[in-house]
Design a protein around this motif. Structure first.
Motif, PDB file in Angstrom:
ATOM      1  N   ARG A 111       0.825  -1.210   0.000  1.00 45.54           N
ATOM      2  CA  ARG A 111       0.000   0.000   0.000  1.00 45.54           C
ATOM      3  C   ARG A 111       0.866   1.270   0.000  1.00 45.54           C
ATOM      4  O   ARG A 111       0.567   2.240  -0.701  1.00 45.54           O
ATOM      5  N   SER A 112       1.931   1.261   0.799  1.00 52.70           N
ATOM      6  CA  SER A 112       2.773   2.458   0.886  1.00 52.70           C
ATOM      7  C   SER A 112       3.447   2.768  -0.447  1.00 52.70           C
ATOM      8  O   SER A 112       3.591   3.931  -0.830  1.00 52.70           O
ATOM      9  N   GLU A 113       3.850   1.705  -1.179  1.00 49.25           N
ATOM     10  CA  GLU A 113       4.470   1.915  -2.490  1.00 49.25           C
ATOM     11  C   GLU A 113       3.446   2.471  -3.479  1.00 49.25           C
ATOM     12  O   GLU A 113       3.759   3.360  -4.274  1.00 49.25           O
ATOM     13  N   LEU A 114       2.234   1.968  -3.422  1.00 49.77           N
ATOM     14  CA  LEU A 114       1.181   2.479  -4.300  1.00 49.77           C
ATOM     15  C   LEU A 114       0.876   3.942  -3.984  1.00 49.77           C
ATOM     16  O   LEU A 114       0.673   4.760  -4.884  1.00 49.77           O
ATOM     17  N   ALA A 115       0.827   4.269  -2.705  1.00 53.58           N
ATOM     18  CA  ALA A 115       0.569   5.653  -2.307  1.00 53.58           C
ATOM     19  C   ALA A 115       1.685   6.571  -2.792  1.00 53.58           C
ATOM     20  O   ALA A 115       1.438   7.695  -3.257  1.00 53.58           O
ATOM     21  N   ARG A 116       2.934   6.092  -2.683  1.00 47.53           N
ATOM     22  CA  ARG A 116       4.065   6.897  -3.157  1.00 47.53           C
ATOM     23  C   ARG A 116       3.977   7.138  -4.663  1.00 47.53           C
ATOM     24  O   ARG A 116       4.179   8.256  -5.147  1.00 47.53           O
TER      25      ARG A 116
ATOM     26  N   GLN B  44      -5.284   0.380  -4.143  1.00 53.31           N
ATOM     27  CA  GLN B  44      -5.357   0.607  -2.697  1.00 53.31           C
ATOM     28  C   GLN B  44      -6.779   0.368  -2.184  1.00 53.31           C
ATOM     29  O   GLN B  44      -6.983  -0.258  -1.137  1.00 53.31           O
TER      30      GLN B  44
ATOM     31  N   SER C 168       1.301   7.039  -6.459  1.00 52.43           N
ATOM     32  CA  SER C 168       0.148   7.882  -6.739  1.00 52.43           C
ATOM     33  C   SER C 168       0.507   9.358  -6.574  1.00 52.43           C
ATOM     34  O   SER C 168       0.132  10.202  -7.394  1.00 52.43           O
ATOM     35  N   GLU C 169       1.245   9.678  -5.528  1.00 52.09           N
ATOM     36  CA  GLU C 169       1.689  11.056  -5.325  1.00 52.09           C
ATOM     37  C   GLU C 169       2.634  11.494  -6.446  1.00 52.09           C
ATOM     38  O   GLU C 169       2.557  12.618  -6.935  1.00 52.09           O
TER      39      GLU C 169
ATOM     40  N   THR D 184      -2.813   2.852  -9.197  1.00 48.20           N
ATOM     41  CA  THR D 184      -2.227   3.236  -7.911  1.00 48.20           C
ATOM     42  C   THR D 184      -3.289   3.646  -6.891  1.00 48.20           C
ATOM     43  O   THR D 184      -3.120   3.412  -5.689  1.00 48.20           O
ATOM     44  N   GLU D 185      -4.387   4.253  -7.345  1.00 44.50           N
ATOM     45  CA  GLU D 185      -5.482   4.595  -6.433  1.00 44.50           C
ATOM     46  C   GLU D 185      -6.441   3.411  -6.269  1.00 44.50           C
ATOM     47  O   GLU D 185      -6.817   3.035  -5.157  1.00 44.50           O
TER      48      GLU D 185
ATOM     49  N   ARG E  58      -2.790   6.319 -12.617  1.00 45.54           N
ATOM     50  CA  ARG E  58      -3.088   6.726 -11.248  1.00 45.54           C
ATOM     51  C   ARG E  58      -4.495   6.305 -10.845  1.00 45.54           C
ATOM     52  O   ARG E  58      -4.700   5.725  -9.768  1.00 45.54           O
TER      53      ARG E  58
END
Length: 964
Positions: free
Chosen positions: A583-588, A680, A590-591, A676-677, A672
């Motif tokens: 999840r943290s990699e996907l959030a990164r 999650q 996405s940003e 990536t969104e 995205r």
């Protein structure tokens, strides 16, 4: 009967092979195979009866081949050399088929040294010289040479007008006259032989001229009027590949013309008068039927029934809607003899006593339709609200578990306890002695596998799935627009009920409403919920009753029983396994993507001199083509400019920097939002993993498709796409292992098209694109390899000269020259394309090496775009479908092989086109890899033995990307 005589000549060989492939293996009381005999008997009975009752027909004879060789083999020893021997269990049925014909008191004609077509031609011409009309019951293109009217100077004494010859295709219920022949070949019947001589025939191994297909052959003969004239004109043609082929291939074309010419002077072993048609006689037919155990046909004979209810229009005076049945392709069946659906008969089971009564009945029946009603469509999150059972038409029940209002003070209806009901159902659903029938069984399997801690989950077996049964027979067949998408892909229960049962089901919207006023299924009153749920099980039972018996007749038993059906629990298990994402990699990511899109957005605004909504096609089109003045903008019916990817790529190629930036902005925005969104949000809170849903009927070639989320379209060849794959990770102590078929479609093409150069390259482990570049261009470098790679795949998809030109960035004429060179270097590919299209046009479907059919109802469409689209798909379908069949067979065998090797902790997680992804304990990678490779490499065996090896690339790592 009319005064004019009308002779019907039946091409018996076509009937025999149709009968053999339509029916399952049967044996008579003596143990002799009689499946083809039974099918042939029913078809001949129907035809004879229809002819007798129609206006016009007076005479009939069945013409059969006497032997496998004829005078043509003396002319050309390779004639029909590629034809396989008839199936072993068909050979002993040939003499019985002759007995069947004579049991109807019908002439059975065969002559040594000539083919059935020659005998048909000789009888047809003899009859027309007497002034008789003739109908040839066949769809054989060679016999189309005969269609038309007999010349006046050939008439017998006293006959003032010759008879006419036409054909009847009983499979399509269509008559074939002069106009239909012209429509098919582009020339009249008398020139069909010339067209056939130029194009050749891969089935009969008639050489023709290499590189000349049906369209070119038809055009040449139409322009010059004959084969000889076309060949004589060749020296005067402009220098071209076609000129070279005509000059070099003249001898083969003239030989082929002799081979395709039908003899019309064969001895007539029986006089025409002996072919007089009468009613179906009781004897000796009854004796024949009794001897071979055809009891149902014997009952029909005793009842005086001449044929099934549906009749074929055999009256030449009546108009026939040509192609009508070809359009529907048989996807609509005659309505079954079952009572109309009566929802009032369904029982709402509200006590354990009644549930146990239904369970006991199901055990006794050995077959039960089963369906679950749930709180949602996601099988990994939905809760079961109740189950329904059906044991026959209108014999169904619904067992509710959790119905009642959401208000805690609302009175809840009487229902059985959920855990108690599931415990009672478990022995039934897990019993090998009771067949469970489902519609989309994979969903119900997953729901039951997750059911109840007290129950421990329920492993349903054995299971038949009506959705998969339908798909095995009718993939691509329906044109009625029903179910173009969604879970069923045209094979959903509502669609099948309308198509096969003539029944419209209750819809979920009718029960629960839509929008803000929608209620959950558990709040639907029990009487209405029972009608809805009971109907689901009832219709599923009825569909099984209608569809399952069709499998043998449609030649689909093998693909259903050996490929698709055993795959259902395998895919269900993969869905439950899911895959872990970081999840943290996907959030990164996405940003990062958000920052990039913001930057590109500002650059686009700066380039255009104004701010606008880049995601709005309307605003983007106005900016590009009106304010910035780029050329080539076209408005659609909506009045706005098209700004799709093709338009933007064209502008980018012309130097429009803004178009390049918009394409990049779109890609990042899509990645995205889609990955990536969305990934999650897709993480299951109970498992911490992402669980995709696979459709076994989503692609008509048989490939699996992935949705919610779609894990099959993540870009793999771009750095951005690889970053997303890095977010797919194993659980601690494990690694991800990816096993990928290497260039499987090219390997299958080499085998199916019999291309020696490609087969040799694969056998030696060479880079196939390097080999193609060497064959095509004489040298290998980065550019020629890239071109060869594009050409290899594009031609297998039936690409046009313009399409290839667009991909390579060259003119259409140059692209055509490349295509011509490719076919010259690899003639097997061109032969494969021609023979595949010829078969699909005649039969309406393609087939994989394992027998999977894909239907193309638009293959003969008069609409050019529809027809060409079908042709492109038809060229690739046997290859892509065979590839899909192979990986499915590997998936079915994989876990048993791993378990047998003591690797039971290995989990198969994903299937992405030609790739399988596993989660493997770190210490098991070395042991698991060879097992996985062996299963995948041998997946085609023993059903199909390929002439090229299947290459498997295996990698492992701490992410999906690292495993490649």
């Amino acid at each position: 009967m009319s005064a004019k005589q009308h002779l019907y000549l039946v091409d018996g060989s076509a009937y025999i092979f149709r009968a053999y492939h339509r029916l399952p293996p049967l044996t008579n009381p003596e143990g002799t195979p009689v499946g083809a005999v039974y099918g042939y008997t029913t078809m001949l009975w129907k035809l004879a009866q229809d002819l007798h009752t129609a206006d016009g027909p007076t005479h009939l004879a069945v013409i059969l081949d006497k032997s496998s060789t004829s005078f043509r083999n003396e002319i050309y020893d390779q004639y029909k050399a590629n034809r396989p021997a008839p199936p072993e269990d068909l050979v002993p049925q040939f003499p019985l088929i002759r007995d069947a014909t004579r049991a109807f008191s019908l002439p059975c004609i065969e002559e040594e040294g000539v083919e059935a077509d020659d005998v048909i031609a000789s009888y047809a011409r003899a009859a027309t010289r007497r002034g008789w009309d003739v109908t040839i019951v066949s769809s054989d293109k060679d016999l189309m040479q005969l269609v038309g009217k007999c010349a006046d100077d050939e008439l017998e004494d006293g006959v003032t007008e010759g008879g006419c010859i036409d054909m009847l295709d009983t499979m399509k219920n269509a008559r074939i006259g002069r106009e239909e022949v012209i429509e098919k070949f582009g020339v009249p019947p008398e020139l069909v032989g010339d067209v056939l001589a130029l194009m050749g025939d891969s089935v009969d191994n008639i050489p023709g001229i290499f590189g000349i297909g049906p369209k070119t052959a038809s055009k040449l003969i139409a322009e010059h009027g004959s084969l000889t004239a076309a060949l004589d004109h060749a020296p005067d043609m402009k220098t071209s590949k076609l000129k070279e082929r005509l000059l070099e291939g003249r001898d083969m074309a003239e030989l082929s013309r002799v081979l395709v010419t039908l003899r019309e002077d064969c001895p007539l072993p029986e006089p025409l008068e002996d072919f007089k048609l009468d009613a179906v006689p009781k004897e000796p037919l009854a004796e024949f039927l009794d001897k071979h155990g055809f009891s149902s046909l014997l009952k029909r004979l005793d009842a005086g029934a001449g044929s099934p209810a549906r009749t074929t229009d055999l009256d030449p005076a009546k108009p026939v809607n040509k192609g009508a049945l070809a359009e529907t392709g048989g996807s609509r069946q005659d309505l079954p003899d079952m009572p109309e659906v009566d929802r009032s008969t369904y029982e709402c089971v509200q006590s354990m006593e009644r549930l146990e009564h239904w369970i006991a009945r199901a055990f006794a029946a050995r077959k039960v339709a089963f369906d679950t009603e749930t709180s949602g469509l996601d099988a990994m999150r939905a809760e079961v609200a109740g189950i329904s059972l059906a044991l026959g038409p209108n014999d169904a029940c619904y067992v509710p578990f959790n119905h009642g209002g959401s208000d805690m003070f609302a009175e809840r209806p009487e229902q059985v306890d959920r855990e108690a009901a599931l415990r009672a159902l478990k022995p039934l659903l897990e019993s090998d002695a009771v067949l469970k029938i489902c519609q989309n069984a994979k969903y119900d399997i997953n729901i039951m596998a997750r059911c109840g801690k007290a129950v421990g989950g329920i492993a349903m077996a054995p299971v038949d799935d009506t959705m998969i049964v339908s798909f095995a027979m009718d993939a691509g067949r329906s044109l009625d627009g029903i179910g173009a998408g969604g879970i069923g892909g045209g094979h959903g229960m509502d669609e099948l009920a309308e198509r096969h049962l003539g029944h419209k089901c209750l819809t979920f919207k009718e029960l629960c409403g839509t929008g803000k006023k929608a209620i959950p299924f558990t709040e639907v009153p029990l009487d209405k919920a029972t009608q809805y749920a009971g109907e689901d099980a009832d219709i599923t039972w009825r569909l099984h009753h209608v569809l399952k018996p069709r499998l043998p007749g449609e030649g689909a038993t093998r693909i259903y029983e050996r490929v698709d059906r055993p795959l259902i629990p395998v895919v269900a298990r993969m869905e439950r396994e899911g895959i872990k994402v970081d999840r943290s990699e996907l959030a990164r990511l996405s940003e990062q993507f958000a920052a990039e899109t913001t930057r590109i957005e500002r650059e686009i605004w700066e380039c255009c001199g104004e701010e606008f909504a880049i995601g709005s096609p309307k605003q983007l089109g106005e900016v590009l083509f009106e304010r910035m003045g780029y050329k080539g903008g076209r408005k659609g019916k909506s009045g706005q400019y098209s700004t799709d990817q093709t338009v933007l790529e064209r502008l980018a190629a012309e130097g429009a920097q803004v178009a390049t930036m918009v394409l990049e902005w779109r890609q990042l925005s899509k990645l995205r939002s889609t990955y990536t969104e969305a990934l999650q949000a897709a993480i299951n809170p109970d498992t911490g993993r992402v669980h995709t849903s696979y459709s076994l009927v989503g692609a008509q070639t048989g490939r699996l498709s992935s949705t919610d989320p779609n894990l099959q379209n993540i870009p793999i060849r771009t750095e951005i796409g690889r970053q997303i794959r890095k977010a797919f990770v194993p659980e601690e102590g494990n690694v991800l292992l990816a096993a990928d078929y290497s260039q499987i479609e090219l390997r299958l093409a080499a085998h199916m098209a019999d291309v020696p150069q490609l087969k040799e390259a694969f056998e030696k482990g060479e880079d196939i694109h390097n080999r193609t570049a060497l064959e095509m261009f004489g040298s290998v470098d980065r550019d020629t390899r890239a071109q060869a790679k594009t050409i290899n795949f594009a031609i297998l998809y039936g690409i046009s000269r313009w399409g290839l030109g667009g991909r390579l960035g060259i003119e259409a004429d140059e692209a055509q020259a490349i295509i011509d060179t490719y076919f010259q270097r690899f003639p097997g590919i061109q032969n494969y394309i021609h023979s595949t299209l010829e078969k699909v046009r005649e039969r309406g479907y393609s087939q994989t090496l394992f027998g999977r059919k894909t239907w193309f109802p638009r293959i003969n469409s008069k609409n050019q775009a529809e027809r060409q689209g079908s042709e492109r798909a038809a060229i690739n379908a046997p290859i892509q479908g065979t590839s899909a069949d192979i990986i499915k067979r590997a998936m079915v065998r994989m876990m048993p092989a791993l378990d047998q090797a003591g690797l039971g902790k290995v989990r198969m997680l994903l299937q992405v086109h030609d790739e399988l992804v596993f989660e493997v304990p770190e210490g098991d990678v070395a042991a698991a890899s060879p097992v996985i490779e062996r299963v995948m490499a041998q997946a085609a065996l023993p059903a199909v033995e390929l002439s090229v090896p299947l290459g498997i690339d295996i990698g492992s790592g701490m992410s999906w990307d690292a495993a490649h």
